[in-house]
Every structure is written in structure tokens, then in C-alpha cells.
Design a protein around this motif. Structure first.
Motif, PDB file in Angstrom:
ATOM      1  N   ILE A  29     -90.938 -38.647   0.872  1.00  0.00           N
ATOM      2  CA  ILE A  29     -91.675 -37.702   0.534  1.00  0.00           C
ATOM      3  C   ILE A  29     -91.359 -36.434   1.401  1.00  0.00           C
ATOM      4  O   ILE A  29     -90.931 -36.167   2.476  1.00  0.00           O
ATOM      5  CB  ILE A  29     -93.052 -37.811   0.819  1.00  0.00           C
ATOM      6  CG1 ILE A  29     -93.566 -39.071  -0.031  1.00  0.00           C
ATOM      7  CG2 ILE A  29     -93.955 -36.616   0.703  1.00  0.00           C
ATOM      8  CD1 ILE A  29     -95.179 -39.473   0.343  1.00  0.00           C
ATOM      9  N   PRO A  30     -90.932 -34.945   0.849  1.00  0.00           N
ATOM     10  CA  PRO A  30     -90.367 -34.060   1.294  1.00  0.00           C
ATOM     11  C   PRO A  30     -91.586 -33.145   1.971  1.00  0.00           C
ATOM     12  O   PRO A  30     -92.731 -33.615   1.960  1.00  0.00           O
ATOM     13  CB  PRO A  30     -89.806 -33.201   0.213  1.00  0.00           C
ATOM     14  CG  PRO A  30     -90.669 -33.525  -1.032  1.00  0.00           C
ATOM     15  CD  PRO A  30     -91.242 -35.123  -0.549  1.00  0.00           C
ATOM     16  N   LEU A  31     -90.795 -32.264   3.143  1.00  0.00           N
ATOM     17  CA  LEU A  31     -91.683 -31.061   3.404  1.00  0.00           C
ATOM     18  C   LEU A  31     -92.440 -31.851   4.922  1.00  0.00           C
ATOM     19  O   LEU A  31     -93.727 -31.450   5.277  1.00  0.00           O
ATOM     20  CB  LEU A  31     -92.887 -30.455   2.763  1.00  0.00           C
ATOM     21  CG  LEU A  31     -92.059 -29.643   1.652  1.00  0.00           C
ATOM     22  CD1 LEU A  31     -93.372 -29.266   0.768  1.00  0.00           C
ATOM     23  CD2 LEU A  31     -91.361 -28.697   2.184  1.00  0.00           C
ATOM     24  N   PHE A  32     -91.691 -32.844   5.435  1.00  0.00           N
ATOM     25  CA  PHE A  32     -92.176 -33.425   6.679  1.00  0.00           C
ATOM     26  C   PHE A  32     -93.333 -34.381   6.714  1.00  0.00           C
ATOM     27  O   PHE A  32     -93.686 -35.177   7.506  1.00  0.00           O
ATOM     28  CB  PHE A  32     -92.521 -32.332   7.930  1.00  0.00           C
ATOM     29  CG  PHE A  32     -91.160 -31.822   8.483  1.00  0.00           C
ATOM     30  CD1 PHE A  32     -90.244 -32.060   9.217  1.00  0.00           C
ATOM     31  CD2 PHE A  32     -91.131 -30.552   7.945  1.00  0.00           C
ATOM     32  CE1 PHE A  32     -89.383 -31.652   9.758  1.00  0.00           C
ATOM     33  CE2 PHE A  32     -89.810 -29.596   8.305  1.00  0.00           C
ATOM     34  CZ  PHE A  32     -88.908 -30.364   9.191  1.00  0.00           C
ATOM     35  N   ILE A  33     -93.652 -34.496   5.359  1.00  0.00           N
ATOM     36  CA  ILE A  33     -94.867 -35.421   5.134  1.00  0.00           C
ATOM     37  C   ILE A  33     -94.388 -36.778   5.173  1.00  0.00           C
ATOM     38  O   ILE A  33     -95.128 -37.738   5.894  1.00  0.00           O
ATOM     39  CB  ILE A  33     -95.646 -35.104   3.710  1.00  0.00           C
ATOM     40  CG1 ILE A  33     -96.288 -33.624   3.795  1.00  0.00           C
ATOM     41  CG2 ILE A  33     -96.485 -36.141   3.431  1.00  0.00           C
ATOM     42  CD1 ILE A  33     -96.664 -33.415   2.335  1.00  0.00           C
ATOM     43  N   GLY A  34     -93.422 -37.062   4.657  1.00  0.00           N
ATOM     44  CA  GLY A  34     -92.735 -38.593   4.693  1.00  0.00           C
ATOM     45  C   GLY A  34     -92.282 -38.692   5.997  1.00  0.00           C
ATOM     46  O   GLY A  34     -92.440 -39.867   6.466  1.00  0.00           O
ATOM     47  N   LEU A  35     -91.920 -37.818   6.809  1.00  0.00           N
ATOM     48  CA  LEU A  35     -91.308 -37.944   8.217  1.00  0.00           C
ATOM     49  C   LEU A  35     -92.572 -38.462   9.319  1.00  0.00           C
ATOM     50  O   LEU A  35     -92.611 -39.455   9.588  1.00  0.00           O
ATOM     51  CB  LEU A  35     -90.692 -36.606   8.605  1.00  0.00           C
ATOM     52  CG  LEU A  35     -90.278 -36.654  10.153  1.00  0.00           C
ATOM     53  CD1 LEU A  35     -89.053 -37.703  10.194  1.00  0.00           C
ATOM     54  CD2 LEU A  35     -89.885 -35.291  10.782  1.00  0.00           C
ATOM     55  N   ILE A  36     -93.746 -37.930   8.873  1.00  0.00           N
ATOM     56  CA  ILE A  36     -94.876 -38.201   9.561  1.00  0.00           C
ATOM     57  C   ILE A  36     -95.437 -39.428   9.361  1.00  0.00           C
ATOM     58  O   ILE A  36     -95.654 -40.536   9.945  1.00  0.00           O
ATOM     59  CB  ILE A  36     -95.791 -36.888   9.690  1.00  0.00           C
ATOM     60  CG1 ILE A  36     -95.216 -35.785  10.224  1.00  0.00           C
ATOM     61  CG2 ILE A  36     -97.239 -37.594  10.299  1.00  0.00           C
ATOM     62  CD1 ILE A  36     -96.283 -34.584  10.046  1.00  0.00           C
ATOM     63  N   LEU A  37     -95.678 -39.612   7.798  1.00  0.00           N
ATOM     64  CA  LEU A  37     -96.301 -40.843   7.405  1.00  0.00           C
ATOM     65  C   LEU A  37     -95.202 -42.215   7.608  1.00  0.00           C
ATOM     66  O   LEU A  37     -95.531 -43.087   8.113  1.00  0.00           O
ATOM     67  CB  LEU A  37     -96.586 -40.750   5.900  1.00  0.00           C
ATOM     68  CG  LEU A  37     -97.708 -39.843   5.571  1.00  0.00           C
ATOM     69  CD1 LEU A  37     -97.776 -39.763   4.083  1.00  0.00           C
ATOM     70  CD2 LEU A  37     -99.082 -40.140   6.213  1.00  0.00           C
ATOM     71  N   GLY A  38     -94.000 -41.716   7.028  1.00  0.00           N
ATOM     72  CA  GLY A  38     -93.061 -43.168   7.362  1.00  0.00           C
ATOM     73  C   GLY A  38     -92.707 -43.488   8.478  1.00  0.00           C
ATOM     74  O   GLY A  38     -92.796 -44.546   9.101  1.00  0.00           O
ATOM     75  N   GLY A  39     -92.533 -42.259   9.419  1.00  0.00           N
ATOM     76  CA  GLY A  39     -92.317 -42.696  11.074  1.00  0.00           C
ATOM     77  C   GLY A  39     -93.554 -43.099  11.589  1.00  0.00           C
ATOM     78  O   GLY A  39     -93.196 -44.242  12.471  1.00  0.00           O
ATOM     79  N   VAL A  40     -94.699 -42.834  11.388  1.00  0.00           N
ATOM     80  CA  VAL A  40     -95.913 -43.436  12.179  1.00  0.00           C
ATOM     81  C   VAL A  40     -96.080 -44.878  11.785  1.00  0.00           C
ATOM     82  O   VAL A  40     -96.080 -45.704  12.518  1.00  0.00           O
ATOM     83  CB  VAL A  40     -97.124 -42.682  11.718  1.00  0.00           C
ATOM     84  CG1 VAL A  40     -98.354 -43.501  12.132  1.00  0.00           C
ATOM     85  CG2 VAL A  40     -96.922 -41.400  12.501  1.00  0.00           C
TER      86      VAL A  40
END
Length: 89
Positions: A29-40
Motif C-alpha cells: 500500500i503506497p504513501l507509507f501506509i503499507g510501510l507502517i502496517l506491514g512493518g509493524v
């Protein structure tokens, strides 16, 4: 429960599997949403995978298969994040 009945499932392993799968699916998911959700979710899955691995090894290796798949999903998620997944398309 009698002592002769043994639980064959490893709930921590299955939790790690599902958290890791959710992290892998949500990571693009773009715009850092995927980075936060996927990373956590992948960090939580990694912690659960270590706990499940220790529990599984204490029970002669029973219930380790979901941990192996969770580790693969975690590695794919972290690999995807390292090449820019979850930031921009």
C-alpha cells in the motif's frame, strides 16, 4: 483433559503465520501506509515466531511448519520494504 491427549497445534505459530501473511499483503500500500502496517505486523510476527519456535522445539519439533512459512513471509515483507515497498508506487 487427560494426560494421554496431546495438543498438536501451536497457537503462537499460527498467530505468527497470520500476522506475517497480513504484513506481506498490506506492505505494498503506497504513501507509507503499507510501510507502517506491514512493518509493524511483521515485527509482531517475528516476535511470535521466536516464541513459537521455542515452544515447538520444546515439544520435539511439533507445530513448527507455520513458523517456517511465517519466517518466509517476514523475509519477503522486509525485502519488499527495503526496496521501497509501502512508500511510493
Amino acid at each position: 483433559m487427560s494426560s494421554s491427549v496431546e495438543r498438536r497445534s501451536n497457537p503462537a505459530a499460527w498467530a505468527a503465520f497470520w500476522f506475517a501473511l497480513a504484513g506481506l499483503v498490506l506492505m505494498p500500500i503506497p504513501l507509507f501506509i503499507g510501510l507502517i502496517l506491514g512493518g509493524v505486523l511483521s515485527i509482531v510476527a517475528a516476535i511470535l515466531a521466536v516464541i513459537a519456535l521455542l515452544k515447538g522445539l520444546a515439544r520435539s519439533g511439533k507445530g513448527i511448519a507455520p513458523v517456517v512459512f511465517a519466517a518466509i513471509f517476514i523475509a519477503l515483507t522486509w525485502g519488499g520494504i527495503s526496496v521501497g515497498g509501502g512508500t511510493v508506487w
